[in-house]
Design an enzyme around this catalytic site. Structure first.
Site, PDB file in Angstrom:
ATOM      1  N   CYS A  11       0.727  -1.107   0.067  1.00  0.00           N
ATOM      2  CA  CYS A  11       0.056  -0.101  -0.055  1.00  0.00           C
ATOM      3  C   CYS A  11       0.796   1.251  -0.046  1.00  0.00           C
ATOM      4  O   CYS A  11       1.595   1.516  -0.919  1.00  0.00           O
ATOM      5  CB  CYS A  11      -1.039  -0.045   1.057  1.00  0.00           C
ATOM      6  SG  CYS A  11      -2.224   1.170   1.030  1.00  0.00           S
ATOM      7  N   GLU A  24      -1.947  -8.872   3.845  1.00  0.00           N
ATOM      8  CA  GLU A  24      -2.074  -9.524   5.101  1.00  0.00           C
ATOM      9  C   GLU A  24      -3.368  -9.848   5.902  1.00  0.00           C
ATOM     10  O   GLU A  24      -3.678 -10.766   6.626  1.00  0.00           O
ATOM     11  CB  GLU A  24      -1.180  -8.747   6.207  1.00  0.00           C
ATOM     12  CG  GLU A  24      -1.859  -7.095   6.429  1.00  0.00           C
ATOM     13  CD  GLU A  24      -1.578  -6.195   5.369  1.00  0.00           C
ATOM     14  OE1 GLU A  24      -1.232  -6.634   4.092  1.00  0.00           O
ATOM     15  OE2 GLU A  24      -1.694  -4.901   5.689  1.00  0.00           O
ATOM     16  N   ASP A  28       0.839 -13.600  30.841  1.00  0.00           N
ATOM     17  CA  ASP A  28       2.167 -13.142  30.574  1.00  0.00           C
ATOM     18  C   ASP A  28       3.172 -13.785  31.607  1.00  0.00           C
ATOM     19  O   ASP A  28       4.262 -14.242  31.584  1.00  0.00           O
ATOM     20  CB  ASP A  28       2.306 -11.750  30.133  1.00  0.00           C
ATOM     21  CG  ASP A  28       1.367 -11.570  29.030  1.00  0.00           C
ATOM     22  OD1 ASP A  28       1.021 -12.461  28.290  1.00  0.00           O
ATOM     23  OD2 ASP A  28       1.242 -10.233  28.750  1.00  0.00           O
TER      24      ASP A  28
END
Ligand code: XMP
Length: 513
Positions: A81, A173, A229
């Site tokens: 793009c 994507e 996490d």
């Protein structure tokens, strides 16, 4: 040196998605801001570079550009793009700055591909691509040829095979572009010559070896919250250094029912480490006594947590290494806005000045959330921990509206446990991104066993969302809502009414406070 691809960030909204797609091909990639110096890129010696999209026009003097020497490094480049327009513009092609909307394309576009081009070699000659642009290329630079077109876009893709420079006006994507993943694969494997060796098993082995070498015989302390996490970081560190690791878990009494015990059991039974649990519900509740203002509550919970945690570390573990579960999205510098401004690294904010560690270890700092989850599963963490819903830092404190008391926290925990139990039993949990209950602090009149009641109201909140920036209220079937209402009223003391929150975000937020 690990095989790396660089995603050069020009401020596009899909940059993390591009990086994810590359990693799905088992190729390690890093997102770097467009302000990164060419010397740095040379030092990294990536196998390929992807220029992202971006909101600007290449003709705007304020738009992000890159020194053209990047095209002379001999490194394959794919421009997407804005990245494609920048490549065309920098190399002498012509980009039209559209002044009317007739040529802009937003959304799906029927696209013709030239299958001679390596990027499209495995695709049909025609397919749908996803466009989002106003400006367009009307003449490719010398040495390039046009490799895809749409009705409105004379250059939907271009290629210079000799220099290994490729550009696509559309977004390979996104899922809407048919064959987009194949295009990226072709770029990575056929053009860049990647091998695709970035796998979670080798990540674990390599990281464990690195941590062992760095830590030697010294200690490591980790703040464990029970979130995904920090839990995965704890499991990984335990694999590397065993009992040299101490995990400090502050249980402020504002977690879900039995959650503190679950975290403790998981880490003491399944892993080799020192586990320190600080139970401090009473201290927290006494600080919160009489406080109703949501911001004040958040502040008190945050400050108190900080004090308890660091006082413990200062007294007992203030040396060796400090570890935490920072993940990749926490530390990406975005090309948007003032690109020189670097996102503050949260560990540097967190460690008080008077505590001097030998170093900080962030074993997950290169991973995206789903990669963190994959590592957690491989390390043997329970699924319910690895796939946990987000849970706010201040815990149930932001779900008990008004004053937080031990009794109200208990009522909330019981109602929340019923909600989770029912959702798991009927299999509806997997339809939802997040669900919980709130105690709005409203009392209503009811009648139970022929007697008047005046008790708490419970609100159920359940949302579906991709990113938590926007969310829709979940259309839970009435029979499930009915069962939930019955059970919560019958099984929770001091509750006589249940309501369901039907507010999307925006205008509401997911949490009530
Ligand atoms: P909101 O309420 O902002 O929530 O729409 C979006 C997501 O963020 C979570 N959330 C928090 N997480 N600390 C956190 O770590 C907080 O203070 C906090 N507030 C909201 C919320 O649960 C939802 O997933």
């Amino acid at each position: 040196m690990k095989e790396t691809v660089i995603v050069l960030d020009f401020g596009g909204q899909y940059n993390q998605l591009i990086a994810r797609r590359v990693r799905e091909c088992n190729v390690y990639c890093e997102i770097l801001p467009y302000t990164v110096k060419p010397e740095k890129i040379r030092e990294i010696a990536p196998k390929g570079i992807i220029f992202t999209g971006g909101p600007n026009s290449v003709y705007d003097p304020a738009s992000p550009h890159y020194p053209p020497e990047i095209f002379e490094l001999g490194i394959p480049i794919l421009g997407i793009c804005y990245g494609c327009q920048l490549m065309a513009y920098s190399l002498g092609g012509n980009v039209i700055s559209a002044t009317d909307n007739s040529v802009s394309e937003y959304g799906k576009a029927e696209t013709d591909y030239n299958n001679d081009c390596v990027i499209f070699k495995s695709l049909p000659g025609h397919g749908v691509s996803w466009m989002s642009h106003r400006d367009y290329i009307d003449r490719v630079p010398d040495g390039f040829r046009v490799t895809a077109t749409t009705a409105n876009c004379p250059v939907a893709a271009m290629a210079n095979d000799e220099k290994k420079l490729y550009g696509v006006q559309f977004h390979p994507e996104v899922n809407h572009t048919e064959g987009g993943r194949e295009m990226l694969r072709s770029f990575l494997f056929d053009v860049c010559g990647c091998k695709g060796e970035w796998k979670m098993d080798s990540f674990i082995e390599d990281t464990v070896a690195q941590i062992k070498a760095q830590v030697g015989d010294r200690g490591v302390v980790l703040g464990l919250s029970g979130g995904v996490d920090s839990s995965v970081a704890a499991a990984l560190l335990s694999r590397a250094v065993g009992r040299q690791l101490t995990c400090v878990f502050v249980d402020q009494g504002l977690m879900r029912k039995n959650e503190g015990d679950f975290v403790e059991n998981t880490f003491t039974k399944l892993f080799d480490m020192n586990f320190v649990r600080i139970n401090c519900q009473e201290e927290f509740l006494s600080k919160l006594k009489g406080v109703c203002d949501p911001e004040e509550k958040r502040n008190i919970i945050g400050t108190e947590f900080y004090n308890v945690f660091w006082n413990k570390i200062r007294d007992s573990y203030g040396s060796g290494f400090f570890a935490q579960g920072t993940i990749y999205p926490d530390r990406i510098e975005s090309g948007k806005g003032d690109a020189a401004k670097i996102k503050t690294h949260h560990n540097q904010v967190g460690v008080p000045k008077d505590i001097k560690f030998e170093g900080i270890i962030e074993p997950l700092k290169d991973l995206f959330k789903d990669e963190v989850r994959a590592v957690g599963e491989k390390l043997g963490l329970p699924r319910e921990l690895v796939w946990r819903q987000p849970f706010p830092g201040p815990g149930l404190g932001v779900r008990v509206i008004g004053e937080i008391t031990a009794e109200r926290v208990k009522t909330l925990q019981e109602a929340d446990a019923i909600l989770r139990d029912e959702m798991e039993k009927c299999g509806y949990a997997k339809e939802l991104s997040q669900f919980f209950v709130v105690l709005p602090g409203v009392k209503t009149v009811g009648v139970m066993g022929d007697a008047r009641t005046y008790d708490e109201l419970v609100a159920i909140r359940a949302v579906t969302t991709d990113d938590f920036m926007t969310a829709d209220w979940a259309k839970i079937p009435y029979d499930i809502l009915g069962r939930l209402s019955n059970r919560i009223i019958n099984e929770c003391e001091h509750v006589n009414r249940v309501v369901y929150d039907i507010t999307s975000k925006p205008p509401g937020t997911v949490e009530w406070e």
